[in-house]
Every structure is written in structure tokens, then in C-alpha cells.
Design an enzyme around this catalytic site. Structure first.
Site, PDB file in Angstrom:
ATOM      1  CG  ASP A  24      -0.019   0.231   2.428  1.00 47.85           C
ATOM      2  OD1 ASP A  24       0.783  -0.339   2.672  1.00 47.85           O
ATOM      3  OD2 ASP A  24      -0.514   0.482   3.828  1.00 47.85           O
ATOM      4  N   GLY A  26       2.464   3.098  -2.366  1.00 43.41           N
ATOM      5  CA  GLY A  26       2.277   3.662  -3.501  1.00 43.41           C
ATOM      6  C   GLY A  26       1.699   5.236  -2.982  1.00 43.41           C
ATOM      7  CB  THR A  28       2.884   6.039   2.280  1.00 43.91           C
ATOM      8  OG1 THR A  28       1.541   4.870   2.215  1.00 43.91           O
ATOM      9  CG2 THR A  28       3.094   6.924   3.242  1.00 43.91           C
ATOM     10  CE1 TYR A 143       4.012  -0.528  12.585  1.00 45.74           C
ATOM     11  CE2 TYR A 143       2.592  -0.462  11.515  1.00 45.74           C
ATOM     12  CZ  TYR A 143       3.421  -0.715  11.616  1.00 45.74           C
ATOM     13  OH  TYR A 143       3.846  -1.647  10.465  1.00 45.74           O
ATOM     14  NE  ARG A 145       5.376   3.780  12.908  1.00 45.89           N
ATOM     15  CZ  ARG A 145       5.572   3.804  11.554  1.00 45.89           C
ATOM     16  NH1 ARG A 145       4.225   4.247  10.637  1.00 45.89           N
ATOM     17  NH2 ARG A 145       5.948   2.796  10.925  1.00 45.89           N
ATOM     18  CE  LYS A 173       2.737  -4.611   9.132  1.00 46.35           C
ATOM     19  NZ  LYS A 173       2.687  -4.329   7.764  1.00 46.35           N
ATOM     20  N   GLY A 198       8.133  -5.977   8.815  1.00 46.27           N
ATOM     21  CA  GLY A 198       9.536  -5.376   8.103  1.00 46.27           C
ATOM     22  C   GLY A 198       9.748  -4.522   8.920  1.00 46.27           C
ATOM     23  N   GLY A 199       9.523  -2.557   8.639  1.00 47.76           N
ATOM     24  CA  GLY A 199      10.136  -1.903   8.845  1.00 47.76           C
ATOM     25  C   GLY A 199      10.802  -1.566   7.767  1.00 47.76           C
ATOM     26  N   GLY A 225       7.141  -5.075   3.882  1.00 44.38           N
ATOM     27  CA  GLY A 225       6.995  -4.523   2.986  1.00 44.38           C
ATOM     28  C   GLY A 225       7.615  -4.367   1.784  1.00 44.38           C
ATOM     29  NE  ARG A 226       9.450   0.940   3.880  1.00 48.51           N
ATOM     30  CZ  ARG A 226      10.354   1.763   4.803  1.00 48.51           C
ATOM     31  NH1 ARG A 226      10.539   2.981   3.873  1.00 48.51           N
ATOM     32  NH2 ARG A 226      10.046   1.632   5.678  1.00 48.51           N
TER      33      ARG A 226
END
Length: 260
Positions: A24, A26, A28, A143, A145, A173, A198-199, A225-226
Site C-alpha cells: 500500500d 504507493g 504513502t 504502532y 509513534r 501487526k 518489517g520496517g 513490505g519494502r
């Protein structure tokens, strides 16, 4: 738990464990590497063993023909890195829209400790209520944050996953605390299955070591993800992660046998 939720949880995981590839990003950070030709990436990571992929609703037509019978999760809120507050996630879809788009589950993002936390808790309540009516599982990306919040502190992460359970989610998650011993405090904070985020991308070995540590601490899987979709060989990276999660492979074995 409703039978529909049980059935759909089996579509996004395998035997209670999950390798999810969120794509997702794209919305962001824009059309980054791995997401321009998202069709090829989805085909690669699902051939590599990903149990499910995740996107925003607008990409559903690009997901279904390429996911090789893997599960599909639609994310329901977002923000951009160009906006005034990247932590302020706003709704981008509804549960009904996700059902119409062929999702097996929905997800949403909450930042515990952020200025937008109160609104996100309200969103969570709305989403879990609607999802229950459709028998749709909910993945809460929770998260730690916000101002002066340590994003990897185990106690903060434990609060985050507990918030997921308290608001009615089915899976939580959250980030990794950095070591297996402290992460066990996170997985024991809730009865929900916890999957590790994953971060920011690190080396292949570091990412797999994080995944292994999370699994040893009682996690139910990984949402990476990345580090996977931006990888030069996303299929191989997805296969390595899957080996750690599903086969309990060592990091060395996963690196060697995955083709990395």
C-alpha cells in the site's frame, strides 16, 4: 469467532501462520520501485510463498489476476509523506467496498501516542464493527509513534497490540523490539496472533534474523513490505521469509536455499 472469519483467516495464512506482503506504499511514498509494475511483483512474491498481499482498494483489479490464489487484504486508511502529519491516517475505504473488491480481510493503521490517536481509535471501532457484520477478518497495524515515543520499546509495542485486541481486531501487526526476549513481552500482551512488521529495509540477513527472533518470541508471522517488493529478486526474498515462518528454517538455510 464467526465461521466466516475463521474461513477467511485460512485464506490469508497457512496453519495459523502468515507471510503477508503489504504493498500500500504507493499512496504513502508514491510509485516506488516494485510498485510501478505491481502485477509482476505480486506474481513474484506469491510464487515465492507469500500467503497474502495487501493494497489499497483502487488496485484490486491489478491484484486478482496475479496473486496465484493467495489471500488479499485491502487497507482502509492512509496518509502521505508529503502531508503535514504522516501519522494522521485518514479513511480511504469501507468494509463494504473491500467486500465488493474481493478482499479476504481488511486492515487499518493506528499510531499509539500520536496526536491523531483518538480519531484512529474511533476508526478502529467503526471498521471492526462493520467487518464483523460481513464475517471479514481485521488486521490492525498498531504502532507506537508520536512525540517522544520510542517506536521499538517493548512496553509501548505491547500497549499497541493490546489496543488491537481491545478494539476488536483479529490480528495485530507491530514493529520488532530488536530482540526475541523483549518481543515475547509483546506477543504475550494479547491473545491475538501477532505478526512482525518489517520496517525500514536492512540487509537480507538482518531482516531474516528479525523474522526468526519474532517467531521464536511467539509471533504468528511477518508482514514485510519494502524489504521484499523492492528487492532485486522479490520471489527469492519472499521464499526466504516463508521458510523462516512456515518451515522454521535457520537464517543460513533460508538464505542458501531460497536463491538469495
Amino acid at each position: 469467532m464467526a465461521e466466516g472469519i475463521k474461513a477467511r483467516l485460512e485464506r490469508i495464512g497457512t496453519d495459523g501462520r502468515m507471510v503477508n506482503i503489504p504493498m500500500d506504499h504507493g499512496i504513502t511514498i508514491g510509485p516506488t520501485k516494485g510498485l510501478v509494475d505491481i502485477e509482476s511483483t505480486i506474481d513474484a512474491v506469491t510464487r515465492g510463498g507469500a500467503d497474502s498481499v495487501l493494497t489499497q482498494k483502487g488496485l484490486a483489479s491489478r491484484v486478482h489476476p496475479n496473486k496465484n490464489d493467495s489471500g488479499y487484504i485491502i487497507h482502509l486508511n492512509a496518509s502521505t509523506t508529503a502531508g503535514p502529519d504522516p501519522n494522521d491516517k485518514r479513511l480511504t475505504g469501507t468494509v463494504k467496498e473491500a467486500v465488493r473488491a474481493g478482499a479476504d480481510a481488511v486492515s487499518f493503521h493506528m499510531n499509539v501516542g500520536s496526536d491523531s490517536e483518538p480519531r484512529q481509535i474511533e476508526q478502529a471501532a467503526q471498521i471492526t464493527k462493520a467487518a464483523d457484520e460481513f464475517g471479514l477478518p481485521v488486521l490492525a497495524m498498531t504502532y507506537a509513534r508520536g512525540p517522544d515515543v520510542d517506536e521499538h520499546d517493548a512496553d509501548n509495542l505491547a500497549h499497541a497490540v493490546r489496543l488491537a485486541e481491545e478494539t476488536g481486531a483479529d490480528i495485530a501487526k507491530t514493529a520488532y523490539s530488536g530482540d526475541s526476549e523483549s518481543y515475547r513481552r509483546v506477543t504475550e500482551a494479547t491473545r491475538l496472533p501477532v505478526i512482525m512488521a518489517g520496517g525500514s529495509p536492512q540487509s537480507d540477513r538482518e531482516m531474516l534474523e528479525n523474522a526468526k527472533g519474532a517467531m521464536e518470541a511467539g509471533a504468528a508471522g511477518v508482514s514485510m513490505g519494502r524489504s521484499v517488493f523492492q528487492h532485486d529478486t522479490p520471489e527469492a526474498m519472499a521464499r526466504a521469509v516463508s521458510m523462516v515462518v512456515h518451515d522454521e528454517a535457520t537464517v543460513d538455510t533460508a538464505l542458501t536455499q531460497s536463491g538469495l
